[in-house]
Design a protein around this motif. Sequence first.
Motif, short mmCIF file in Angstrom:
data_model
loop_
_atom_site.label_atom_id
_atom_site.label_comp_id
_atom_site.label_asym_id
_atom_site.label_seq_id
_atom_site.Cartn_x
_atom_site.Cartn_y
_atom_site.Cartn_z
N UNK A 69 -49.56 -49.45 23.50
CA UNK A 69 -48.15 -49.10 23.46
C UNK A 69 -47.83 -48.53 22.08
N UNK A 70 -46.98 -47.52 22.06
CA UNK A 70 -46.61 -46.90 20.79
C UNK A 70 -45.21 -46.31 20.90
N UNK A 71 -44.61 -46.01 19.76
CA UNK A 71 -43.28 -45.41 19.72
C UNK A 71 -43.38 -44.01 19.13
N UNK A 72 -42.52 -43.12 19.61
CA UNK A 72 -42.45 -41.80 19.03
C UNK A 72 -41.79 -41.86 17.67
N UNK A 73 -41.91 -40.80 16.91
CA UNK A 73 -41.37 -40.76 15.55
C UNK A 73 -39.86 -40.91 15.54
N UNK A 74 -39.19 -40.47 16.57
CA UNK A 74 -37.74 -40.59 16.65
C UNK A 74 -37.30 -41.94 17.19
N UNK A 75 -38.24 -42.79 17.54
CA UNK A 75 -38.03 -44.17 17.99
C UNK A 75 -37.32 -44.26 19.34
N UNK A 76 -36.85 -43.14 19.91
CA UNK A 76 -36.21 -43.20 21.21
C UNK A 76 -37.17 -42.99 22.36
N UNK A 77 -38.44 -42.89 22.06
CA UNK A 77 -39.46 -42.72 23.08
C UNK A 77 -40.54 -43.76 22.88
N UNK A 78 -41.01 -44.31 23.97
CA UNK A 78 -42.13 -45.26 23.90
C UNK A 78 -43.19 -44.80 24.90
N UNK A 79 -44.43 -45.00 24.54
CA UNK A 79 -45.55 -44.54 25.36
C UNK A 79 -46.43 -45.73 25.75
N UNK A 80 -47.12 -45.57 26.86
CA UNK A 80 -48.14 -46.53 27.26
C UNK A 80 -49.38 -45.74 27.65
N UNK A 81 -50.37 -45.76 26.77
CA UNK A 81 -51.65 -45.11 27.07
C UNK A 81 -52.51 -46.10 27.82
N UNK A 82 -52.93 -45.71 29.02
CA UNK A 82 -53.69 -46.61 29.88
C UNK A 82 -55.07 -46.01 30.12
N UNK A 83 -56.09 -46.71 29.64
CA UNK A 83 -57.47 -46.28 29.79
C UNK A 83 -58.24 -47.27 30.65
N UNK A 84 -59.38 -46.84 31.13
CA UNK A 84 -60.25 -47.70 31.95
C UNK A 84 -59.46 -48.37 33.07
N UNK A 85 -58.69 -47.59 33.77
CA UNK A 85 -57.82 -48.13 34.80
C UNK A 85 -58.61 -48.73 35.95
N UNK A 86 -58.03 -49.77 36.52
CA UNK A 86 -58.64 -50.50 37.63
C UNK A 86 -57.68 -50.46 38.83
N UNK A 87 -58.20 -50.64 40.03
CA UNK A 87 -57.31 -50.70 41.20
C UNK A 87 -56.23 -51.78 41.06
N UNK A 88 -56.53 -52.87 40.37
CA UNK A 88 -55.55 -53.93 40.16
C UNK A 88 -54.40 -53.50 39.27
N UNK A 89 -54.52 -52.36 38.60
CA UNK A 89 -53.43 -51.85 37.78
C UNK A 89 -52.39 -51.10 38.61
N UNK A 90 -52.66 -50.91 39.88
CA UNK A 90 -51.73 -50.21 40.77
C UNK A 90 -50.42 -50.97 40.87
N UNK A 91 -49.33 -50.29 40.54
CA UNK A 91 -48.00 -50.92 40.54
C UNK A 91 -46.96 -49.88 40.18
N UNK A 92 -45.71 -50.27 40.30
CA UNK A 92 -44.62 -49.50 39.70
C UNK A 92 -44.45 -50.02 38.28
N UNK A 93 -44.46 -49.11 37.33
CA UNK A 93 -44.35 -49.47 35.92
C UNK A 93 -42.93 -49.20 35.43
N UNK A 94 -42.36 -50.20 34.75
CA UNK A 94 -40.99 -50.12 34.27
C UNK A 94 -40.95 -50.20 32.75
N UNK A 95 -40.08 -49.40 32.17
CA UNK A 95 -39.79 -49.45 30.75
C UNK A 95 -38.53 -50.31 30.56
N UNK A 96 -38.48 -51.07 29.47
CA UNK A 96 -37.33 -51.91 29.20
C UNK A 96 -37.02 -51.92 27.71
N UNK A 97 -35.76 -52.20 27.39
CA UNK A 97 -35.33 -52.22 25.99
C UNK A 97 -34.38 -53.38 25.75
N UNK A 98 -34.45 -53.92 24.54
CA UNK A 98 -33.54 -54.99 24.17
C UNK A 98 -33.18 -54.85 22.70
#
Length: 126
Positions: A69-98
Amino acid sequence: VQLVESGGGLTQAGGSLRLSCAASGRTFSYYAMGWFRQAPGKEREFVAAISWSGGNTYYSDSVKGRFTISRGSAKNTVYLQMNSLKPDDTAVYYCAATGGGSPTATYAGVEEYRYWGQGTQVTVSS
């Protein structure tokens, strides 16, 4: 306030995807961010979190060493780099903020987040 995820899709086991979450409507520079996922018939589960300073990250055991997980330089963007993916990773992915909290705090509980995106589907075939 709006969080919009993108980057989901279909890939084979062992492949990679990069999810993005763009925040708008307010300045999210001082908001901790997180990624969660929900597979069919299962509860929403924590994946990764990053502090508003960007200096601290936290991962679930199931993705540690494979996702980043990482943030963009402007801090209003967040990324999730996913490598070595497995079938168990199948899902709907949600972003959240607090908001609030210390600059180094990360949060892993669904109840700790105030704002949520609509989700992006990730499907990993075997």
